[in-house]
Design a protein around this motif. Structure first.
Motif, PDB file in Angstrom:
ATOM      1  N   GLU A  17     -43.969 156.553 -42.937  1.00 11.57           N
ATOM      2  CA  GLU A  17     -44.482 155.470 -42.096  1.00 11.57           C
ATOM      3  C   GLU A  17     -43.367 154.470 -41.801  1.00 11.57           C
ATOM      4  O   GLU A  17     -42.515 154.203 -42.644  1.00 11.57           O
ATOM      5  CB  GLU A  17     -45.658 154.796 -42.819  1.00 11.57           C
ATOM      6  N   LYS A  19     -43.143 151.202 -41.511  1.00 15.79           N
ATOM      7  CA  LYS A  19     -43.003 150.027 -42.378  1.00 15.79           C
ATOM      8  C   LYS A  19     -42.349 150.396 -43.706  1.00 15.79           C
ATOM      9  O   LYS A  19     -41.548 149.625 -44.243  1.00 15.79           O
ATOM     10  CB  LYS A  19     -44.367 149.381 -42.620  1.00 15.79           C
ATOM     11  N   GLU A  20     -42.666 151.572 -44.224  1.00 15.50           N
ATOM     12  CA  GLU A  20     -42.051 152.020 -45.470  1.00 15.50           C
ATOM     13  C   GLU A  20     -40.555 152.290 -45.267  1.00 15.50           C
ATOM     14  O   GLU A  20     -39.732 151.963 -46.122  1.00 15.50           O
ATOM     15  CB  GLU A  20     -42.746 153.280 -45.976  1.00 15.50           C
ATOM     16  N   LYS A  22     -38.635 150.804 -43.053  1.00 15.41           N
ATOM     17  CA  LYS A  22     -38.004 149.487 -42.936  1.00 15.41           C
ATOM     18  C   LYS A  22     -37.776 148.885 -44.314  1.00 15.41           C
ATOM     19  O   LYS A  22     -36.685 148.368 -44.604  1.00 15.41           O
ATOM     20  CB  LYS A  22     -38.867 148.552 -42.091  1.00 15.41           C
ATOM     21  N   ASP A  23     -38.764 148.972 -45.192  1.00 10.92           N
ATOM     22  CA  ASP A  23     -38.636 148.430 -46.545  1.00 10.92           C
ATOM     23  C   ASP A  23     -37.528 149.139 -47.327  1.00 10.92           C
ATOM     24  O   ASP A  23     -36.772 148.502 -48.058  1.00 10.92           O
ATOM     25  CB  ASP A  23     -39.962 148.547 -47.300  1.00 10.92           C
ATOM     26  N   SER A  33     -34.717 145.971 -38.377  1.00 19.53           N
ATOM     27  CA  SER A  33     -36.081 145.551 -38.070  1.00 19.53           C
ATOM     28  C   SER A  33     -36.891 146.745 -37.576  1.00 19.53           C
ATOM     29  O   SER A  33     -36.349 147.800 -37.245  1.00 19.53           O
ATOM     30  CB  SER A  33     -36.056 144.470 -36.987  1.00 19.53           C
ATOM     31  N   LEU A  34     -38.204 146.562 -37.511  1.00 21.03           N
ATOM     32  CA  LEU A  34     -39.069 147.604 -36.957  1.00 21.03           C
ATOM     33  C   LEU A  34     -38.718 147.864 -35.499  1.00 21.03           C
ATOM     34  O   LEU A  34     -38.762 149.007 -35.040  1.00 21.03           O
ATOM     35  CB  LEU A  34     -40.539 147.206 -37.076  1.00 21.03           C
ATOM     36  N   LYS A  38     -37.819 151.475 -33.893  1.00 21.35           N
ATOM     37  CA  LYS A  38     -38.538 151.982 -32.726  1.00 21.35           C
ATOM     38  C   LYS A  38     -37.585 152.294 -31.576  1.00 21.35           C
ATOM     39  O   LYS A  38     -37.797 153.265 -30.841  1.00 21.35           O
ATOM     40  CB  LYS A  38     -39.605 150.978 -32.288  1.00 21.35           C
ATOM     41  N   GLY A  54     -51.057 154.132 -38.509  1.00 19.60           N
ATOM     42  CA  GLY A  54     -49.621 154.016 -38.748  1.00 19.60           C
ATOM     43  C   GLY A  54     -48.845 155.037 -37.936  1.00 19.60           C
ATOM     44  O   GLY A  54     -49.377 156.067 -37.541  1.00 19.60           O
TER      45      GLY A  54
END
Length: 74
Positions: A17, A19-20, A22-23, A33-34, A38, A54
């Motif tokens: 995913e 967000k994962e 990015k983390d 950044s996201l 993207k 997601g």
């Protein structure tokens, strides 16, 4: 004669995913950044899947894009 088939999509276990991703990239010393992730997906036409709200992409593909961005190849 055995034939090897070519799978045009990454294996399911590699899909992660956004967000994962990015983390995880926050710990590299070269956080992104996201929006940047993207843009890599869009610019390199990477395969994505939507699941339960997601967006998932191949983690290996993103690592390659991240490497290219860090080294200035992208």
């Amino acid at each position: 004669m055995a034939m090897q088939t070519i799978n045009p999509y990454p294996v399911a276990s590699d899909m992660t995913e956004l967000k994962e991703i990015k983390d995880q990239l926050m710990c590299t010393g070269h956080p992104v950044s996201l929006a940047t992730i993207k843009s890599w997906i869009r610019d390199q036409d990477l395969y994505t899947e939507r699941y339960r709200g997601g967006t998932y992409v191949s983690y290996s593909d993103i690592l390659m894009a991240h490497r290219e961005a860090v080294t200035g190849e992208f």
